[in-house]
Write an enzyme that holds these catalytic residues in place. Sequence first.
Site, PDB file in Angstrom:
ATOM      1  N   LEU A 168       0.742  -1.127  -0.096  1.00  0.00           N
ATOM      2  CA  LEU A 168      -0.080  -0.014  -0.172  1.00  0.00           C
ATOM      3  C   LEU A 168       1.035   1.190   0.115  1.00  0.00           C
ATOM      4  O   LEU A 168       1.743   1.201   0.898  1.00  0.00           O
ATOM      5  CB  LEU A 168      -0.877  -0.050   1.228  1.00  0.00           C
ATOM      6  CG  LEU A 168      -2.043  -1.049   1.450  1.00  0.00           C
ATOM      7  CD1 LEU A 168      -2.521  -0.760   2.853  1.00  0.00           C
ATOM      8  CD2 LEU A 168      -2.947  -1.001   0.463  1.00  0.00           C
ATOM      9  N   HIS A 169       0.660   2.148  -0.812  1.00  0.00           N
ATOM     10  CA  HIS A 169       1.247   3.275  -0.997  1.00  0.00           C
ATOM     11  C   HIS A 169       0.667   4.600  -1.244  1.00  0.00           C
ATOM     12  O   HIS A 169       1.208   5.598  -1.391  1.00  0.00           O
ATOM     13  CB  HIS A 169       2.884   3.307  -1.691  1.00  0.00           C
ATOM     14  CG  HIS A 169       2.153   3.115  -3.202  1.00  0.00           C
ATOM     15  ND1 HIS A 169       1.988   2.260  -3.871  1.00  0.00           N
ATOM     16  CD2 HIS A 169       2.487   4.180  -3.975  1.00  0.00           C
ATOM     17  CE1 HIS A 169       1.951   2.283  -5.164  1.00  0.00           C
ATOM     18  NE2 HIS A 169       2.361   3.470  -5.430  1.00  0.00           N
ATOM     19  N   ARG A 170      -0.610   4.464  -1.782  1.00  0.00           N
ATOM     20  CA  ARG A 170      -1.272   5.527  -2.748  1.00  0.00           C
ATOM     21  C   ARG A 170      -1.887   6.353  -1.500  1.00  0.00           C
ATOM     22  O   ARG A 170      -2.353   5.701  -0.646  1.00  0.00           O
ATOM     23  CB  ARG A 170      -2.323   5.129  -3.716  1.00  0.00           C
ATOM     24  CG  ARG A 170      -1.661   4.294  -4.852  1.00  0.00           C
ATOM     25  CD  ARG A 170      -2.662   4.204  -6.105  1.00  0.00           C
ATOM     26  NE  ARG A 170      -1.929   3.227  -7.071  1.00  0.00           N
ATOM     27  CZ  ARG A 170      -1.269   3.813  -7.973  1.00  0.00           C
ATOM     28  NH1 ARG A 170      -1.410   5.136  -8.158  1.00  0.00           N
ATOM     29  NH2 ARG A 170      -0.499   3.230  -8.912  1.00  0.00           N
TER      30      ARG A 170
END
Length: 205
Positions: free
Chosen positions: A53-55
């Site tokens: 997850l990075h957005r």
Amino acid sequence: NENLQKSGVGEERIFFVGNTMIDSLLANLPRLRPPAFWSELGLQPQQYFVMTLHRPANVDQADKLTRMLAAIDSGARGLPVLFPVHPRTAKTLRELADLPGNLHLVEPQPYLEFNYLVKHAMAVITDSGGITEETTVLGVPCMTLRDTTERPETVSIGTNALIGTDPAKLAPALDRLFAGDWPAGAIPELWDGRAGERIVTALEG
């Protein structure tokens, strides 16, 4: 190809060659290797999840990330969740009081180790784009926590499903997975490891 033609590019100038990222994946399959923590965590093939997850929509708000992680924790039914942590995500994680017990935070992994984890996972949960291509070729179920994707063939042909950014939508998707109801998928046209060769042939021609 259709969009190029609509933009005024003549058909004679368009060469459909495949996907160079899949060239890299297939060339490196024999070299994939488990990360150092594989044995330490007692991981078994198809008995764990990989998550990335990075957005901003998923990780910038602590309460939203908390609900997302809780949904994954509940839906994973006790199986380990391997979570290579992006620097952006790490900032928000530091604000959280408690993390699910089955969530294993690890450093971002090198290419060979990361794709070993993907290849042997029960499923991948991600908001990345590129990983959805690799899961499609490897035949691994993939849940994308986004509302859109620039790789629609991974959904229409492959093993990927767009779940959206609402944590509540994860549980039904994970239930389908455990019920054996996930589409097997197929590999899109020309994702065969020879895109580079076709590019060279087109340039030489």
